[in-house]
Write a protein that holds these residues in place. Structure first.
Motif, mmCIF file in Angstrom:
data_model
loop_
_atom_site.group_PDB
_atom_site.id
_atom_site.type_symbol
_atom_site.label_atom_id
_atom_site.label_comp_id
_atom_site.label_asym_id
_atom_site.label_seq_id
_atom_site.Cartn_x
_atom_site.Cartn_y
_atom_site.Cartn_z
ATOM 1 N N PRO A 108 0.745 -1.157 0.008
ATOM 2 C CA PRO A 108 -0.031 -0.061 0.016
ATOM 3 C C PRO A 108 0.774 1.217 0.017
ATOM 4 N N ALA A 109 2.041 1.422 1.025
ATOM 5 C CA ALA A 109 2.722 2.642 0.651
ATOM 6 C C ALA A 109 3.328 2.805 -0.540
ATOM 7 N N GLU A 110 3.764 1.725 -1.171
ATOM 8 C CA GLU A 110 4.215 2.213 -2.398
ATOM 9 C C GLU A 110 3.485 2.404 -3.693
ATOM 10 N N ARG A 111 2.140 1.757 -3.564
ATOM 11 C CA ARG A 111 1.153 2.125 -4.277
ATOM 12 C C ARG A 111 0.732 3.560 -4.158
ATOM 13 N N ARG A 112 0.541 4.063 -2.918
ATOM 14 C CA ARG A 112 0.215 5.632 -2.770
ATOM 15 C C ARG A 112 1.540 6.414 -3.562
ATOM 16 N N ALA A 113 2.740 6.040 -3.259
ATOM 17 C CA ALA A 113 3.836 6.803 -3.712
ATOM 18 C C ALA A 113 3.674 6.627 -5.368
ATOM 19 N N LEU A 114 2.996 5.667 -5.985
ATOM 20 C CA LEU A 114 2.930 5.546 -7.435
ATOM 21 C C LEU A 114 1.997 6.753 -7.822
ATOM 22 N N TRP A 115 0.819 6.736 -7.090
ATOM 23 C CA TRP A 115 -0.143 7.897 -7.187
ATOM 24 C C TRP A 115 0.410 9.355 -7.041
ATOM 25 N N GLY A 116 1.117 9.411 -6.121
ATOM 26 C CA GLY A 116 1.884 10.814 -5.736
ATOM 27 C C GLY A 116 2.653 10.930 -6.834
ATOM 28 N N SER A 117 3.615 10.199 -7.423
ATOM 29 C CA SER A 117 4.435 10.342 -8.642
ATOM 30 C C SER A 117 3.831 10.826 -9.722
ATOM 31 N N ALA A 118 2.647 10.012 -10.076
ATOM 32 C CA ALA A 118 2.077 10.362 -11.292
ATOM 33 C C ALA A 118 1.459 11.946 -11.280
ATOM 34 N N SER A 119 0.779 12.316 -9.902
ATOM 35 C CA SER A 119 0.180 13.547 -9.920
ATOM 36 C C SER A 119 1.092 14.499 -10.127
ATOM 37 N N LEU A 120 2.345 14.429 -9.762
ATOM 38 C CA LEU A 120 3.307 15.462 -9.585
ATOM 39 C C LEU A 120 4.085 15.595 -11.226
ATOM 40 N N ARG A 121 4.206 14.366 -11.975
ATOM 41 C CA ARG A 121 4.813 14.073 -13.279
ATOM 42 C C ARG A 121 4.026 14.195 -14.309
ATOM 43 N N LEU A 122 2.624 14.033 -14.210
ATOM 44 C CA LEU A 122 1.790 14.116 -15.648
ATOM 45 C C LEU A 122 1.956 15.546 -16.045
ATOM 46 N N ALA A 123 1.914 15.523 -17.354
ATOM 47 C CA ALA A 123 1.815 16.822 -18.265
ATOM 48 C C ALA A 123 0.239 17.317 -17.952
ATOM 49 N N PRO A 124 0.133 18.433 -18.192
ATOM 50 C CA PRO A 124 -1.604 18.962 -18.368
ATOM 51 C C PRO A 124 -2.220 17.811 -19.447
ATOM 52 N N GLY A 125 -3.154 17.460 -19.121
ATOM 53 C CA GLY A 125 -4.044 16.583 -19.734
ATOM 54 C C GLY A 125 -3.235 15.181 -19.881
ATOM 55 N N GLY A 126 -2.150 14.864 -18.957
ATOM 56 C CA GLY A 126 -1.719 13.539 -19.224
ATOM 57 C C GLY A 126 -2.637 12.463 -18.095
ATOM 58 N N ALA A 127 -2.244 11.354 -18.220
ATOM 59 C CA ALA A 127 -3.144 10.174 -17.595
ATOM 60 C C ALA A 127 -2.269 8.928 -17.208
ATOM 61 N N LEU A 128 -2.593 8.523 -16.123
ATOM 62 C CA LEU A 128 -1.934 7.294 -15.789
ATOM 63 C C LEU A 128 -3.297 6.124 -15.932
ATOM 64 N N VAL A 129 -2.602 5.137 -16.698
ATOM 65 C CA VAL A 129 -3.629 3.938 -17.074
ATOM 66 C C VAL A 129 -3.157 2.771 -16.150
ATOM 67 N N VAL A 130 -4.081 2.449 -15.481
ATOM 68 C CA VAL A 130 -3.792 1.167 -14.553
ATOM 69 C C VAL A 130 -4.863 0.099 -14.710
#
Length: 231
Positions: A108-130
């Motif tokens: 769970p802690a690493e999963r949350r880190a993945l969400w945080g990384s995506a939120s910080l690094r996605l360009a405007p209009g970018g997306a995380l596909v899971v």
């Protein structure tokens, strides 16, 4: 053995990526495995934007690198990284991040880190596909043949069962068989931990990182698109 899964998952992933609004930027796949996802990503998002394939397993990475090297359209664009999903050095301004068949490998802690990384690094209009697949709670999974494939005179089979092993986890027991005319030639057994979570729990975790989660494509494939609100 996962080839059959990608016959339906590949087109579904391509369809999900077509929904990404960002038109440029690097693309990352975490847990790239042997490269079937990378091939689908590059076909769905043609161009010269770099693609990073993150895969910590040396065995899978060897196949991944060979697959990339043998395809000129991949070799010029894809960089293979040996780090895991949390520690890989990722650029900012990502057009997309893909995490299919990998969430269960993350505590769970690493999963949350993945969400945080995506939120910080996605360009405007970018997306995380899971990809989100059952089981969603710690429960027993009866022994099932998950895959079977013939190569030349030999047949390769993968069998799986799972038992609850914690509040939010199960342990998968995988048996891999090589047979010739029905006779077992070799067998390899692998056990590994798998963290389970429901769609609602994943959505709540993503919301904590400022991401909105919505289904992408057919429900039985379990693909979801995570974006910032309003994008």
């Amino acid at each position: 053995m996962i080839a059959g899964t990608w016959q339906s998952l590949g087109p579904a992933l391509a369809e999900a990526l077509q929904q990404v609004k960002a038109e440029r930027g690097p693309v990352v796949e975490v847990g790239a495995g042997t490269g079937r996802g990378i091939r689908a990503i590059c076909a769905a998002l043609p161009g010269d934007d770099p693609v990073l394939a993150v895969e910590p397993s040396s065995a899978m990475r060897a196949v991944l690198l060979a697959r990339v090297h043998d395809a000129p359209e991949l070799r010029e664009r894809v960089t293979v990284l040996a780090e895991d999903a949390v520690h890989a050095p990722l650029p900012d301004g990502l057009r997309a991040m893909v995490a299919v068949n990998v969430l269960g490998h993350l505590p769970p802690a690493e999963r949350r880190a993945l969400w945080g990384s995506a939120s910080l690094r996605l360009a405007p209009g970018g997306a995380l596909v899971v990809g989100v697949t059952p089981p969603f709670v710690p429960e027993r999974v009866p022994r099932t043949r998950m895959a079977s494939a013939a190569v030349g005179a030999l047949r390769y089979e993968g069998w799986a069962t799972a038992e609850p092993s914690g509040e939010d986890e199960i342990t998968w027991h995988m048996d891999y068989h090589v047979l010739r005319e029905g006779r077992l030639l070799s067998e390899v057994t692998v056990d590994y931990r798998w963290w389970v979570a429901s769609e609602s729990r994943l959505a709540a975790e993503a919301a904590e990182a400022g991401l909105v989660m919505r289904p992408a494509g057919k429900p039985d494939l379990g693909l979801y698109l995570l974006t910032r609100p309003g994008e």
